[in-house]
Design an enzyme around this catalytic site. Structure first.
Site, PDB file in Angstrom:
ATOM      1  N   ASP A  85       0.866  -1.180   0.000  1.00  0.00           N
ATOM      2  CA  ASP A  85       0.000   0.000   0.000  1.00  0.00           C
ATOM      3  C   ASP A  85       0.900   1.227   0.000  1.00  0.00           C
ATOM      4  O   ASP A  85       1.671   1.449   0.936  1.00  0.00           O
ATOM      5  CB  ASP A  85      -0.899   0.015   1.235  1.00  0.00           C
ATOM      6  CG  ASP A  85      -1.949  -1.090   1.203  1.00  0.00           C
ATOM      7  OD1 ASP A  85      -2.304  -1.536   0.102  1.00  0.00           O
ATOM      8  OD2 ASP A  85      -2.395  -1.506   2.280  1.00  0.00           O
ATOM      9  N   ASP A 111     -13.691  -4.174  -1.692  1.00  0.00           N
ATOM     10  CA  ASP A 111     -13.516  -3.837  -0.276  1.00  0.00           C
ATOM     11  C   ASP A 111     -14.856  -4.001   0.450  1.00  0.00           C
ATOM     12  O   ASP A 111     -15.586  -3.022   0.655  1.00  0.00           O
ATOM     13  CB  ASP A 111     -13.032  -2.390  -0.114  1.00  0.00           C
ATOM     14  CG  ASP A 111     -11.643  -2.177  -0.682  1.00  0.00           C
ATOM     15  OD1 ASP A 111     -10.822  -3.098  -0.599  1.00  0.00           O
ATOM     16  OD2 ASP A 111     -11.370  -1.083  -1.217  1.00  0.00           O
TER      17      ASP A 111
END
Length: 569
Positions: A262, A424
């Site tokens: 990330d 998500d």
């Protein structure tokens, strides 16, 4: 379509007919370390270029048919659809020069689509003629066998005859990513150097004389892939013996272990690798104040190189900063990809802001143009997040495919395997599934009020906004629109170290026929083996535990192999 039906497909000539122009063949006076690269603009050719340069050779790009005719060594990589590839060759007037070059017995290496285009044709897009050099036709993998398609990952080679090209392979796996394949038969058996198996035998490599082509990607097959490229470029050079132990005894497509980074800008504007706990990437406040710096776990390029050396099967960058107003201005992330691809020879995925945009001057850019810039910078796949949710919501509302969505645009040109959709979701409990419009499952982990059923609600904007769309419905929708893989996160499990949400992974992987990557929650090696054994996941991904060296990639793979899971060691 079953392989046996390909003989009944009529193959149309793709693109307009070309008048063959004479090509003057000049004497080859170039450097003996020069490789001519036929790049027609398909996918990540930067990795091929970087691999060639790493081996000490110069790269010359094809600008005209004469460059093909005068090449000392010619490399022809390709990804995407058969039609796009053959049309590009025809439109540039390269087809005749390419066929003449191959028939001249000078060194040639085709990669992926560069192999498929050598055959008589493909059933893709209703049927299309190929170059007709190798007898046979290219057909889609049979999804009725229950295997995820595209065929993505590391698989074994079964050598049919000895060749200098494949001598370095030994017992190593190589990397494949494709939805279509050629079938070996009596008419092409004198061409076939190696096959692989995925729901049946298919052609993995061909060769005659100095002409070779591979369905797999040597430039993405790690250190063994570099050895294969070296064997092509320097056929008389000695090959270093393999340093790593042999692969697990279980043959076939391996389950992948993916390292995820990330990436976002910290408060000083520098790109760093971070990791959230349930998507919160800032450090906990030590003094109760409001200042909470972004969690910094390292530099992106350095970490990616470390994971390549440690044996990660793929590396994924998720740019959570965004440059969401205009991603083509995201020069730091493009630079990260370029520098990473110079030393990391496994697949690279990048996500964050992959959609159409209009810049500050009012100029519009399509999602395809945005994705193309990432591919040119070194990405093999792009990951689409929030935009996929909006696309499927509209698709389900109207019942009609948009035709110009980011998923469709990119898949049409670069192939389904180049499009990953990142989901998500968060768990929502229900008492009565009959009253829920979403796909519900009976759960072993009951809700706070004893609810026995649940579904998973999709979110957008980094988990900050919930939508009335279920993860299963989203996965099925993006598959129908042309996505080739699902990256399945879980907000509830993120950063917990308690293991993957097996119920979620199982619900989604059984609902689609494309590969699913399990993400969120891994804490120990056993969690990887568990999700890969108990669900239909094709791969498992982790971030923080790898960054902090709480778990080594080698430990994960050893545990998988000991449990009988096909593993690239």
């Amino acid at each position: 379509m079953h392989a046996s039906s390909t003989s009944r497909v009529r193959f149309a000539r793709c693109g307009a007919a070309r008048v063959r122009s004479p090509v003057t063949v000049c004497s080859m006076s170039g450097s003996s370390r020069e490789v001519t690269l036929l790049d027609y603009g398909a996918g990540n050719v930067r990795s091929v270029r970087n691999a060639i340069r790493k081996l000490g050779f110069d790269v010359k790009d094809v600008q005209s048919a004469a460059d093909i005719a005068n090449a000392e060594r010619l490399v022809f990589p390709g990804v995407g659809s058969f039609v796009t590839g053959i049309d590009a060759i025809n439109d540039r007037g390269y087809a005749s020069a390419l066929k003449d070059y191959i028939q001249s017995s000078r060194p040639f290496l085709g990669i992926c689509l560069g192999l498929q285009l050598l055959f008589d044709g493909s059933e893709e897009n209703g049927g299309c003629e190929g170059l007709g050099i190798i007898p046979g036709y290219v057909a889609k993998f049979d999804t009725s066998l229950g295997l995820p398609v595209p065929h993505i990952g590391w698989n074994n080679l079964h050598l049919k005859k000895k060749s200098d090209l494949l001598d370095p392979v030994e017992n190593d796996r190589v990397y494949f990513v494709h939805s279509y394949r050629a079938i070996p038969d009596a008419k092409n058996e004198d061409w076939v150097l190696a096959t692989s198996n995925y729901g049946g035998e298919f052609v993995a490599a061909v060769g005659k004389g100095n002409m070779y082509a591979s369905q797999f990607h040597p430039e993405k097959s790690g250190k063994v892939g570099l050895k294969i490229l070296k064997a092509f470029l320097e056929p008389n050079a000695e090959t270093e013996p393999s340093e790593k132990m042999s692969n697990s005894s279980v043959d076939g497509l391996s389950k992948r272990v993916i390292a995820c980074l990330d990436v976002r800008a910290n408060d000083n504007g520098d790109l760093v690798v971070t990791k959230g706990d349930q998507y919160d990437v800032r450090e906990a406040s030590s003094n109760g104040g409001s200042e909470r710096p972004v969690r910094n776990l390292g530099k992106p390029v350095e970490l990616a190189n470390r994971y390549f050396e440690e044996g990660a099967d793929e590396v994924t960058f998720l740019n959570i900063t965004g440059f969401r107003d205009f991603p083509l201005s995201d020069l730091p992330m493009l630079d990260v990809l370029e520098r990473t691809s110079e030393g990391v020879f496994v697949p690279l995925t990048v996500g964050g802001g992959i959609r159409g945009f209009t810049d500050g001057e009012g100029k519009s850019y399509t999602a395809l143009e945005v994705a193309s810039e990432y591919f040119r910078s070194g990405a093999d796949k792009v990951s689409i997040g929030s935009d996929a949710v909006y696309i499927v919501e509209e698709f389900l509302k109207t019942g009609k495919k948009p035709g110009d969505s980011s998923i469709e645009q990119i898949s049409r040109v670069y192939g389904a395997q180049a499009v990953v959709v990142s989901i998500d979701p968060k768990r929502v409990y229900v008492s009565d599934p009959e009253q829920c419009p979403h796909s519900c499952v009976k759960t072993e982990k009951t809700g706070p009020n004893g609810e026995a059923f649940c579904w998973w609600q999709c979110t957008v904007k980094g988990g900050r906004e919930a939508r009335e769309l279920g993860a299963v419905e989203l996965a099925k929708g993006v598959e129908e629109l042309g996505a080739g893989e699902i990256l399945l996160n879980c907000i509830d499990k993120d950063g917990t170290g308690e293991g993957f949400d097996l119920e979620l992974v199982n619900a989604v992987s059984t609902a689609v026929t494309i590969p699913v990557i399990a993400s969120s929650g891994a804490g120990v090696p056993e969690h990887f083996s568990e999700v890969l054994n108990k669900t239909g996941a094709a791969a498992a991904l982790a971030a923080g535990i790898f960054h902090r060296k709480e778990v080594e990639i080698s430990a994960v793979k050893e545990h998988m192999a000991e449990g009988g899971i096909p593993t690239r060691l």
